[in-house]
Structures are given as C-alpha cells and as structure tokens.
Motif scaffolding. Sequence first.
Motif, mmCIF file in Angstrom:
data_model
loop_
_atom_site.group_PDB
_atom_site.id
_atom_site.type_symbol
_atom_site.label_atom_id
_atom_site.label_comp_id
_atom_site.label_asym_id
_atom_site.label_seq_id
_atom_site.Cartn_x
_atom_site.Cartn_y
_atom_site.Cartn_z
ATOM 1 N N LEU A 124 1.457 -0.049 3.740
ATOM 2 C CA LEU A 124 1.682 0.753 4.955
ATOM 3 C C LEU A 124 3.172 0.981 5.190
ATOM 4 O O LEU A 124 3.572 2.076 5.611
ATOM 5 C CB LEU A 124 1.055 0.062 6.168
ATOM 6 C CG LEU A 124 -0.468 -0.089 6.146
ATOM 7 C CD1 LEU A 124 -0.969 -0.609 7.489
ATOM 8 C CD2 LEU A 124 -1.155 1.231 5.814
ATOM 9 N N ARG B 193 4.280 3.664 2.831
ATOM 10 C CA ARG B 193 3.826 4.963 3.348
ATOM 11 C C ARG B 193 4.701 5.448 4.501
ATOM 12 O O ARG B 193 5.090 6.617 4.569
ATOM 13 C CB ARG B 193 2.367 4.832 3.812
ATOM 14 C CG ARG B 193 1.767 6.111 4.350
ATOM 15 C CD ARG B 193 0.603 5.819 5.286
ATOM 16 N NE ARG B 193 1.055 5.136 6.506
ATOM 17 C CZ ARG B 193 0.233 4.690 7.451
ATOM 18 N NH1 ARG B 193 -1.074 4.813 7.309
ATOM 19 N NH2 ARG B 193 0.719 4.095 8.535
ATOM 20 N N ASP B 194 5.013 4.534 5.399
ATOM 21 C CA ASP B 194 5.796 4.919 6.581
ATOM 22 C C ASP B 194 7.231 5.311 6.225
ATOM 23 O O ASP B 194 7.861 6.099 6.940
ATOM 24 C CB ASP B 194 5.804 3.772 7.598
ATOM 25 C CG ASP B 194 4.435 3.547 8.227
ATOM 26 O OD1 ASP B 194 3.568 4.431 8.096
ATOM 27 O OD2 ASP B 194 4.231 2.467 8.821
ATOM 28 N N SER C 1 -8.492 -1.243 4.444
ATOM 29 C CA SER C 1 -7.529 -0.702 5.418
ATOM 30 C C SER C 1 -7.406 0.808 5.283
ATOM 31 O O SER C 1 -7.391 1.535 6.287
ATOM 32 C CB SER C 1 -6.145 -1.338 5.221
ATOM 33 O OG SER C 1 -6.165 -2.705 5.545
ATOM 34 N N GLN C 2 -7.322 1.282 4.050
ATOM 35 C CA GLN C 2 -7.180 2.717 3.827
ATOM 36 C C GLN C 2 -8.419 3.474 4.318
ATOM 37 O O GLN C 2 -8.300 4.569 4.869
ATOM 38 C CB GLN C 2 -6.922 2.999 2.343
ATOM 39 C CG GLN C 2 -5.581 2.476 1.833
ATOM 40 C CD GLN C 2 -4.399 3.043 2.592
ATOM 41 O OE1 GLN C 2 -4.328 4.254 2.817
ATOM 42 N NE2 GLN C 2 -3.472 2.189 2.997
ATOM 43 N N LEU D 167 -8.167 3.663 8.183
ATOM 44 C CA LEU D 167 -7.143 4.605 8.637
ATOM 45 C C LEU D 167 -7.567 6.054 8.400
ATOM 46 O O LEU D 167 -7.216 6.946 9.172
ATOM 47 C CB LEU D 167 -5.810 4.299 7.946
ATOM 48 C CG LEU D 167 -5.197 2.948 8.344
ATOM 49 C CD1 LEU D 167 -4.026 2.599 7.428
ATOM 50 C CD2 LEU D 167 -4.748 2.954 9.804
ATOM 51 N N GLU E 274 -5.898 9.681 8.372
ATOM 52 C CA GLU E 274 -4.696 9.546 7.544
ATOM 53 C C GLU E 274 -5.064 9.612 6.069
ATOM 54 O O GLU E 274 -6.114 9.128 5.659
ATOM 55 C CB GLU E 274 -3.987 8.226 7.868
ATOM 56 C CG GLU E 274 -3.428 8.207 9.293
ATOM 57 C CD GLU E 274 -2.754 6.882 9.646
ATOM 58 O OE1 GLU E 274 -2.673 6.001 8.771
ATOM 59 O OE2 GLU E 274 -2.318 6.738 10.808
ATOM 60 N N GLY F 139 -4.069 -4.543 7.796
ATOM 61 C CA GLY F 139 -3.563 -3.178 7.881
ATOM 62 C C GLY F 139 -4.237 -2.374 8.981
ATOM 63 O O GLY F 139 -3.584 -1.613 9.704
ATOM 64 N N ALA G 43 -1.436 -1.712 11.994
ATOM 65 C CA ALA G 43 -0.733 -0.504 11.521
ATOM 66 C C ALA G 43 0.184 0.093 12.573
ATOM 67 O O ALA G 43 1.212 0.688 12.245
ATOM 68 C CB ALA G 43 -1.751 0.544 11.060
#
Length: 427
Positions: free
Chosen positions: A167, A170-171, A262-263, A266, A272, A405, A409
């Motif tokens: 994460l 990604r951020d 987690s993905q 999200l 996302e 996550g 997040a």
Amino acid sequence: MAKVDTSSSRPYHIVIFGASGFTGQFVVEEVARIVSEGPNGTLKWAVAGRSRQKLDKVLEQAAGALGKPELRTAVEVIVADVGEPDSLAAMCKQAVIVLNCVGPYRFWGEPVVKACVENSAHCIDICGEPQFLESMQLNYNSQAADKGVYIVGACGFDSIPADMGVLYTRDQFKGTLTAVESFLTASTGPEGGSINDGTWKSAIYGFADSGKLRSLRKKFGHKPLPVVGSKIKRRSALFYSNEVQQYAVPFMGADPSVVKRSQRFLLEEHQETPVQYGAYAGVGGVANIVKMLFAGMMFWFLVKFDFGRNLLIKFPEFFSFGFFSKDGPTRKQMEGSSFQFAFYGEGYTEGQDPSQGRPNAKIRTLVQGPEAGYVATPIAMVQAAITILNEPTALPKKGGVYTPGATFARTTLVERLNKHGIHFSVI
C-alpha cells in the motif's frame, strides 16, 4: 465507528492474552514502553493467561528489562484459558482490544475470536497461518460486522511489512501501480539467530493441511481479481535474484494470501485498482541452497505422516539446521538481527491507459526493521492496536474480519511504525 472507550465495566484498552508465552513476553514489554501513546496520553492495560504465577513472572521480567519496577504491581493479571469459554468471555468483557498471542492459532485461535465477537471486544493477532485467517473471515465476518467489532489477523511480521509495504508503494507511485514484487532478506549479527519453534509447528500443520485450504477458498465463491496492465511473471522455485544479489525462492508465509485479500477489499469497497503481487525471500549462496534443499526434502517427506510430524516437532533444531529452536533467540541475538523488504513496483504514469501497452514507470521502496519475530512483531502488533484506539474514524465503515491492509489503509499506521523502528522509504 469502532467503540474504543473504556468504562467501569470495560476498564482496559488492551488485554494481552498469552502474555506468558515466548512472544507474549516481548509484547508485554512493548506495551509497557508506549503507554503514553494511548487515548489522551494514557493506556490502560492488563495481561492474561492460564497461570497467574507465570504472568507475575512476566511482569517481573518486564520490570527488570525496562527499569520500571511499578509494573510488578500496577498491571492487572487476568486468569483465562482457551479451554474455558467462561474465562475467555470474562476477559473479553474487560477489554476494548484483545491482543491474542496464543498459537498455533489453528488449535487455539478460534475460541478467542468467538469470545471477542460475542463480547464486543476487538481482536488483533500475529497469525501467519492462511487457513486460520481465512476460515475466521468465512465464519465470523458477518457476526463481527453486526457487533461493530474488528478482528484483524496477521498483525506481526506476517504480514504488516508486506501488506502495508504494498500500500505504501502504491501511495508513493505517481499514476496507477499494477504489480509489485517483494524480496525479503534477513541478517544476523555475530551471535547468530533462531526462531522459536511455535512458528515451526505452525508451518508443519499448515503444510500437512494444505488441501483443506484449497477447499476452504472455494467456499468464498470469489471471482479472480481483474488483472490490470501486464500480467506479473511468476518466477521459478529457485532462481538467482539480481534485485537482492543472491538466490531466492517464493516466500512460503501468509504474505501473498493476506495481500490478495487486502487488494480484493480495496477493489470491492473503494473501487481501487488491484495490485498484482509476487513475494520472494533471499536464501543466500550455494551452501545455503544445499542445506535448504536437504532440509526441504526431509520436511516434505516427514510432514505427510503422523510419525514424521512428531519427529519434526520433537527435534526442530536438527531438521531446520538450527533455524528453529525450542528456546528461540537470545536477547543478544535479537539485538544483532534485522530484516529488509525490497519492493519493486511497475505501473502507468498519470494519463496513461493501463489497458494500452506495457507499464511505463517503475518504483522501488524499502521496509526495514529490527529482528523480525520478537522485536518487529510486537512493535507492529502494538502499533496496530494503538491505531485502532486513536483513529476509529479512519477504519473500515463497519466491523468485520480484516487484513491489516484493509483495516489500516486510511490510517497513519505507516507513520507510527516509522517512529518505532520499522521504516518505510522510497529509493
């Protein structure tokens, strides 16, 4: 919003269950270090376990290690046993958050989750067992949501560095990140290092039960996550990694399954773009490979049979070439040890269409920290709890059984970890 306030009937922000275990001792010391980070600068906490005598000894050791003699008398002791549901219920009713350090979780974890959900206490564990983590999601997610309770697994070395590392990467990426590979390396000082055999036992039972994990996953009925951008290439079972300049193997822990969960969350909750993930661990040079192959062949053969599993459990040092031991590492060994995750991400810069062509941008980040099992794990677990207590409005909008996550997040967990020795950075 999560309920995080203490009251006369629920007097403790945190209760550490299994405080007298090998890892529990270090979680106790970490909580004692950070009491000023609790809500309004004060953390109310207690320790719990089967033996009052052992718990008193843990507090005595913590008092000596930290130079805080007041711990011997100021911290409440709660007697609770996984085999006695009434004692677990009584413990959970007194806690805002239970930190569960009692493993292997496949044997001892579910009664704690059940008691927490039924008695409206949040629960954090340091489990690295995908079968337990995913079965808790399947069996308790809706009940936890109804109660407004957060059950957050894998909040130790498995899998906060990996999950929050993806994460963070990604951020920090300017555009759409579509794939990340992580490479874990660990180092020890002149004293060497080892891991307590509790982790070894979890691995033994996990491999023995791998067929059940596959059937468990079918029950969710999940569709495959959409692949955005170029599909990530799967590496071979053993390869030389230019990224870490040593031989590497696929990482065998919970990280890939936790990151994937987690993905999915999200994507479903916040639309996302899901990040594809590959996890690897550096194993060193040729001599280490020979040891690993020999140990791996013995492990794969013995883990299939009852007598083999009993041998593996009885002689962890022999079968793991000293990597796992009943005693675990000494404090000196811990002081000289550290870990590093290197994340290699790729994606598409702002304005680029991920459905057109190959990724046109890359990013590299690092997550570095102290000894993984008994220094970094307590830090990660305790900071996860502190984040829930201090940032309830930044958590998912309803309770449930979550990954780190999914839970953190939108919180400042990464910044909190940075202040406590687990460092996230862009290279």
